[in-house]
Design a protein around this motif. Sequence first.
Motif, PDB file in Angstrom:
ATOM      1  N   VAL A 119       0.857  -1.245   0.145  1.00 24.32           N
ATOM      2  CA  VAL A 119       0.037   0.003  -0.176  1.00 24.32           C
ATOM      3  C   VAL A 119       0.619   1.212  -0.062  1.00 24.32           C
ATOM      4  O   VAL A 119       0.722   2.136  -0.754  1.00 24.32           O
ATOM      5  CB  VAL A 119      -0.955   0.014   1.128  1.00 24.32           C
ATOM      6  N   ALA A 120       1.758   1.219   0.915  1.00 19.89           N
ATOM      7  CA  ALA A 120       2.896   2.332   0.865  1.00 19.89           C
ATOM      8  C   ALA A 120       3.639   2.725  -0.293  1.00 19.89           C
ATOM      9  O   ALA A 120       3.728   3.662  -0.924  1.00 19.89           O
ATOM     10  CB  ALA A 120       3.689   2.302   2.046  1.00 19.89           C
ATOM     11  N   THR A 121       4.009   1.647  -0.940  1.00 23.61           N
ATOM     12  CA  THR A 121       4.730   1.494  -2.166  1.00 23.61           C
ATOM     13  C   THR A 121       3.600   2.287  -3.282  1.00 23.61           C
ATOM     14  O   THR A 121       4.015   2.938  -4.033  1.00 23.61           O
ATOM     15  CB  THR A 121       5.102   0.062  -2.630  1.00 23.61           C
ATOM     16  N   ILE A 122       2.355   1.541  -3.347  1.00 20.68           N
ATOM     17  CA  ILE A 122       1.714   2.351  -4.602  1.00 20.68           C
ATOM     18  C   ILE A 122       1.236   3.590  -4.169  1.00 20.68           C
ATOM     19  O   ILE A 122       1.408   4.577  -5.144  1.00 20.68           O
ATOM     20  CB  ILE A 122       0.656   1.283  -4.490  1.00 20.68           C
ATOM     21  N   ALA A 123       1.095   4.003  -3.035  1.00 24.07           N
ATOM     22  CA  ALA A 123       0.873   5.477  -2.633  1.00 24.07           C
ATOM     23  C   ALA A 123       2.092   6.299  -3.187  1.00 24.07           C
ATOM     24  O   ALA A 123       1.816   7.487  -3.687  1.00 24.07           O
ATOM     25  CB  ALA A 123       0.559   5.563  -1.190  1.00 24.07           C
ATOM     26  N   THR A 124       3.280   5.964  -2.542  1.00 28.13           N
ATOM     27  CA  THR A 124       4.349   6.721  -3.057  1.00 28.13           C
ATOM     28  C   THR A 124       4.549   6.731  -4.421  1.00 28.13           C
ATOM     29  O   THR A 124       5.133   7.945  -5.041  1.00 28.13           O
ATOM     30  CB  THR A 124       5.573   5.775  -2.409  1.00 28.13           C
ATOM     31  N   ALA A 125       4.447   5.819  -5.200  1.00 24.00           N
ATOM     32  CA  ALA A 125       4.545   5.800  -6.854  1.00 24.00           C
ATOM     33  C   ALA A 125       3.570   6.810  -7.290  1.00 24.00           C
ATOM     34  O   ALA A 125       3.956   7.624  -8.033  1.00 24.00           O
ATOM     35  CB  ALA A 125       4.143   4.312  -7.415  1.00 24.00           C
ATOM     36  N   ALA A 126       2.328   6.995  -6.898  1.00 17.95           N
ATOM     37  CA  ALA A 126       1.208   7.767  -7.488  1.00 17.95           C
ATOM     38  C   ALA A 126       1.711   9.230  -6.898  1.00 17.95           C
ATOM     39  O   ALA A 126       1.783  10.226  -7.637  1.00 17.95           O
ATOM     40  CB  ALA A 126       0.051   7.318  -6.675  1.00 17.95           C
ATOM     41  N   VAL A 127       2.150   9.362  -5.791  1.00 15.27           N
ATOM     42  CA  VAL A 127       2.422  10.807  -5.338  1.00 15.27           C
ATOM     43  C   VAL A 127       3.687  11.340  -6.047  1.00 15.27           C
ATOM     44  O   VAL A 127       3.756  12.569  -6.279  1.00 15.27           O
ATOM     45  CB  VAL A 127       2.619  10.811  -3.654  1.00 15.27           C
ATOM     46  N   VAL A 128       4.629  10.587  -6.066  1.00 16.37           N
ATOM     47  CA  VAL A 128       5.984  11.172  -6.452  1.00 16.37           C
ATOM     48  C   VAL A 128       5.633  11.192  -7.852  1.00 16.37           C
ATOM     49  O   VAL A 128       6.090  12.309  -8.542  1.00 16.37           O
ATOM     50  CB  VAL A 128       7.158  10.108  -6.513  1.00 16.37           C
ATOM     51  N   THR A 129       5.206  10.506  -8.812  1.00 17.33           N
ATOM     52  CA  THR A 129       4.844  10.739 -10.346  1.00 17.33           C
ATOM     53  C   THR A 129       4.011  11.986 -10.534  1.00 17.33           C
ATOM     54  O   THR A 129       4.227  12.687 -11.279  1.00 17.33           O
ATOM     55  CB  THR A 129       4.174   9.640 -10.794  1.00 17.33           C
ATOM     56  N   ALA A 130       3.134  12.163  -9.571  1.00 15.27           N
ATOM     57  CA  ALA A 130       2.128  13.407  -9.725  1.00 15.27           C
ATOM     58  C   ALA A 130       2.870  14.471  -9.459  1.00 15.27           C
ATOM     59  O   ALA A 130       2.777  15.572 -10.061  1.00 15.27           O
ATOM     60  CB  ALA A 130       0.751  13.337  -8.742  1.00 15.27           C
ATOM     61  N   ALA A 131       3.678  14.739  -8.310  1.00 17.74           N
ATOM     62  CA  ALA A 131       4.386  15.728  -8.170  1.00 17.74           C
ATOM     63  C   ALA A 131       5.489  16.044  -9.143  1.00 17.74           C
ATOM     64  O   ALA A 131       5.591  17.285  -9.504  1.00 17.74           O
ATOM     65  CB  ALA A 131       5.349  15.459  -6.626  1.00 17.74           C
ATOM     66  N   LEU A 132       6.126  15.013  -9.815  1.00 21.18           N
ATOM     67  CA  LEU A 132       7.104  15.493 -10.719  1.00 21.18           C
ATOM     68  C   LEU A 132       6.494  15.867 -12.298  1.00 21.18           C
ATOM     69  O   LEU A 132       6.881  16.646 -12.888  1.00 21.18           O
ATOM     70  CB  LEU A 132       7.944  14.152 -11.037  1.00 21.18           C
ATOM     71  N   ARG A 133       5.094  15.273 -12.412  1.00 19.81           N
ATOM     72  CA  ARG A 133       4.450  15.747 -13.416  1.00 19.81           C
ATOM     73  C   ARG A 133       4.060  17.216 -13.232  1.00 19.81           C
ATOM     74  O   ARG A 133       3.769  18.089 -14.206  1.00 19.81           O
ATOM     75  CB  ARG A 133       3.314  14.908 -13.778  1.00 19.81           C
ATOM     76  N   ALA A 134       3.637  17.654 -11.963  1.00 18.22           N
ATOM     77  CA  ALA A 134       3.286  19.183 -11.740  1.00 18.22           C
ATOM     78  C   ALA A 134       4.347  19.987 -11.909  1.00 18.22           C
ATOM     79  O   ALA A 134       4.102  21.117 -12.225  1.00 18.22           O
ATOM     80  CB  ALA A 134       2.611  19.094 -10.369  1.00 18.22           C
ATOM     81  N   LEU A 135       5.620  19.606 -11.610  1.00 22.86           N
ATOM     82  CA  LEU A 135       6.693  20.483 -11.655  1.00 22.86           C
ATOM     83  C   LEU A 135       7.399  20.579 -13.109  1.00 22.86           C
ATOM     84  O   LEU A 135       7.888  21.707 -13.385  1.00 22.86           O
ATOM     85  CB  LEU A 135       7.921  19.886 -10.833  1.00 22.86           C
ATOM     86  N   GLY A 136       6.857  19.420 -13.826  1.00 26.26           N
ATOM     87  CA  GLY A 136       7.462  19.557 -15.088  1.00 26.26           C
ATOM     88  C   GLY A 136       6.647  20.026 -16.151  1.00 26.26           C
ATOM     89  O   GLY A 136       6.113  20.514 -16.864  1.00 26.26           O
TER      90      GLY A 136
END
Length: 64
Positions: A47-64
Motif C-alpha cells: 500500500v505504501a509502495t503504490i501510494a508513493t509511486a502515485a504521489v511522486v509521479t504526480a508531483a514530478l508531472r506538476a513540476l515539469g
Amino acid sequence: MLLLGPALLAALVVTQTFTDGQELTVGPEAGGVAASGVVMWRTGSVVATIATAAVVTAALRALG
C-alpha cells in the motif's frame, strides 16, 4: 520456469516506464518507480509502495 512470471512482469514495467512510443525517455514515471522501489525495499508495504509511486509521479508531472 519458476522465474518466468517475475521476469515478464519486470520487462513490462521497464518498457512502460522508460519508453515513449519509439524512443527511450526518462520522465516522471521513472522517478515514481524509483521511489516506490526504495519504499518497497525499506518497508515491504504494498500500500505504501503504490501510494508513493502515485504521489511522486504526480508531483514530478506538476513540476515539469
